[in-house]
Write a protein that holds these residues in place. Structure first.
Motif, mmCIF file in Angstrom:
data_model
loop_
_atom_site.group_PDB
_atom_site.id
_atom_site.type_symbol
_atom_site.label_atom_id
_atom_site.label_comp_id
_atom_site.label_asym_id
_atom_site.label_seq_id
_atom_site.Cartn_x
_atom_site.Cartn_y
_atom_site.Cartn_z
ATOM 1 N N ARG A 32 0.828 -1.326 -0.017
ATOM 2 C CA ARG A 32 -0.079 -0.199 -0.101
ATOM 3 C C ARG A 32 0.996 1.371 0.010
ATOM 4 O O ARG A 32 1.699 1.467 0.822
ATOM 5 C CB ARG A 32 -0.854 0.112 1.285
ATOM 6 N N GLU A 33 0.695 2.170 -1.084
ATOM 7 C CA GLU A 33 1.545 3.281 -1.034
ATOM 8 C C GLU A 33 0.583 4.521 -1.987
ATOM 9 O O GLU A 33 -0.119 4.267 -2.415
ATOM 10 C CB GLU A 33 2.743 3.077 -1.794
ATOM 11 N N THR A 34 1.036 5.607 -1.505
ATOM 12 C CA THR A 34 0.344 6.921 -2.126
ATOM 13 C C THR A 34 1.723 7.309 -2.920
ATOM 14 O O THR A 34 2.502 7.824 -2.387
ATOM 15 C CB THR A 34 0.137 7.642 -0.897
ATOM 16 N N SER A 35 1.197 7.590 -4.325
ATOM 17 C CA SER A 35 2.419 8.201 -4.949
ATOM 18 C C SER A 35 2.240 9.608 -5.071
ATOM 19 O O SER A 35 1.211 10.338 -5.018
ATOM 20 C CB SER A 35 1.927 7.799 -6.441
ATOM 21 N N ILE A 36 3.513 10.345 -4.825
ATOM 22 C CA ILE A 36 3.557 11.573 -4.717
ATOM 23 C C ILE A 36 4.941 12.160 -5.408
ATOM 24 O O ILE A 36 5.563 11.334 -5.893
ATOM 25 C CB ILE A 36 3.813 11.966 -3.226
ATOM 26 N N PRO B 71 -11.654 1.152 -13.750
ATOM 27 C CA PRO B 71 -10.374 0.929 -13.054
ATOM 28 C C PRO B 71 -9.475 2.200 -13.292
ATOM 29 O O PRO B 71 -9.383 2.720 -14.301
ATOM 30 C CB PRO B 71 -9.778 -0.149 -13.665
ATOM 31 N N GLY B 72 -8.666 2.674 -12.321
ATOM 32 C CA GLY B 72 -7.944 3.590 -12.314
ATOM 33 C C GLY B 72 -8.335 5.041 -12.368
ATOM 34 O O GLY B 72 -7.652 5.965 -12.985
ATOM 35 N N TRP B 73 -9.544 5.327 -12.163
ATOM 36 C CA TRP B 73 -10.183 6.591 -12.135
ATOM 37 C C TRP B 73 -9.384 7.596 -11.484
ATOM 38 O O TRP B 73 -9.729 8.844 -11.614
ATOM 39 C CB TRP B 73 -11.748 6.406 -11.497
ATOM 40 N N ASP B 74 -8.735 7.518 -10.525
ATOM 41 C CA ASP B 74 -8.180 8.422 -9.822
ATOM 42 C C ASP B 74 -6.626 8.862 -10.216
ATOM 43 O O ASP B 74 -5.835 9.695 -9.803
ATOM 44 C CB ASP B 74 -7.818 8.041 -8.329
ATOM 45 N N GLY B 75 -6.382 8.167 -11.482
ATOM 46 C CA GLY B 75 -4.795 8.461 -12.010
ATOM 47 C C GLY B 75 -3.670 7.698 -11.170
ATOM 48 O O GLY B 75 -2.881 7.904 -11.932
ATOM 49 N N HIS B 76 -4.240 6.944 -10.244
ATOM 50 C CA HIS B 76 -3.004 6.331 -9.212
ATOM 51 C C HIS B 76 -3.472 4.897 -9.064
ATOM 52 O O HIS B 76 -3.005 3.961 -8.362
ATOM 53 C CB HIS B 76 -3.031 6.839 -8.172
ATOM 54 N N GLY B 77 -4.143 4.244 -10.161
ATOM 55 C CA GLY B 77 -4.502 2.693 -10.165
ATOM 56 C C GLY B 77 -5.758 2.360 -9.279
ATOM 57 O O GLY B 77 -5.647 1.274 -8.908
#
Lengths: 122, 178
Positions: A32-36, B71-77
């Protein structure tokens, strides 16, 4: 300074000048990670250009970004792992297993975040 | 008539009952004790009894659902929202007291639908619902916080009701006196 690019209309509230905690929640599946992105020292237009690149890759519309100090992430007990893929990219890691605890941490990060709405192509 | 597009087709208010019915029969690993609110067609049939507040809530839910249906609606998967989760969210709206303020609505990257009450910076309650009716909630009350998990039953769980009450009572108490 870290920033989270936002592509969902529902992850920020322009009228209240704020980012919702939802925007900082991590991916569902481990790790689990938040891309930044790490944006310290980067000029404003270059920050947005970086977001535009993410938008292009994911084929989503860039709407805003939430800026937060790295220290805020550390204070809530999470970590920032830079991977530079692409350049300046990093991930917020160390999220707990329990959904309610992840929401709690994301809310605390969001409470300290600053909203910047996308001004359009610069 | 207001409509609600799901899976490429357009649904009208009455069809939401069908979504809810299917969700109850299709939901994976549904605990036997979860029923939500019985489906009453009159609940979702357009009529003068559907007040403006409820209509706005359903429209906000529709907007959140539609934006996050792929899927991927938030641009981050991110994971898309399923119809089952949508049905659970409708059931959650049903158990909200009519006197409670309308929540903001959004979708989490794990596909859960979320409801948010915000009264000021650092003063917020968020509740998300998943496919099996698990409610995860987190609240910030300035310098203190509270979070936990409840099940979606036929009334608003006490812990969430208390958090909502505290959020609004403290915000009133913090208002400067005139």
């Amino acid at each position: 300074m870290l920033c989270r690019f936002i592509f969902s209309r529902n992850h920020f509230v322009p009228s209240q000048r704020r980012v919702r905690g939802d925007a900082f929640l991590p991916t569902k599946t481990p790790p689990r990670e938040t891309s930044i992105s790490r944006i310290s020292g980067l000029k404003e237009h270059l920050v947005w250009r970086s977001g535009e690149a993410v938008a292009q890759e994911s084929q989503r519309t860039l709407r805003a970004r939430g800026d937060v100090l790295a220290g805020t992430v550390f204070v809530v007990g999470l970590e920032v792992h830079p991977d530079n893929k692409p350049k300046r990219h990093a991930a917020i890691v160390g999220w707990p297993e329990e959904k309610d605890r992840r929401m709690d941490l994301a809310q605390k990060i969001a409470a300290a975040a600053e909203l910047h709405e996308y001004p359009g192509a610069l | 008539m207001s409509s609600f597009a799901i899976g490429g087709s357009t649904l009208v208010w009455g069809d939401l009952a069908d979504v809810r019915n299917r969700a109850i029969s299709e939901s994976p690993n549904r605990p036997g004790f979860f029923i939500g609110k019985p489906v009453i067609i009159a609940d979702v049939t357009p009529s003068v009894s559907v007040d403006e507040k409820r209509r706005e809530q359903l429209e906000a839910l529709r907007d959140a659902y539609e934006e996050a249906s792929l899927p991927g609606w938030d641009g981050h998967g991110a994971e898309p929202v399923s119809k089952v989760t949508l049905a659970q969210a409708l059931a959650f709206l049903d158990i909200l007291p009519s006197t409670s303020p309308s929540p903001g609505m959004s979708v989490h990257p794990d596909g859960e639908l979320a409801f948010e009450w915000y009264v000021g910076r650092g003063r917020v309650l968020s509740v998300s619902v998943n496919e099996v009716g698990r409610l995860s909630y987190a609240a910030l009350f300035g310098y203190s916080s509270q979070h936990g998990t409840e099940l979606l039953l036929d009334s608003l769980p006490e812990a969430i009701a208390l958090a909502l009450r505290r959020l609004y009572s403290e915000s009133v108490a913090l208002q400067p006196s005139s």
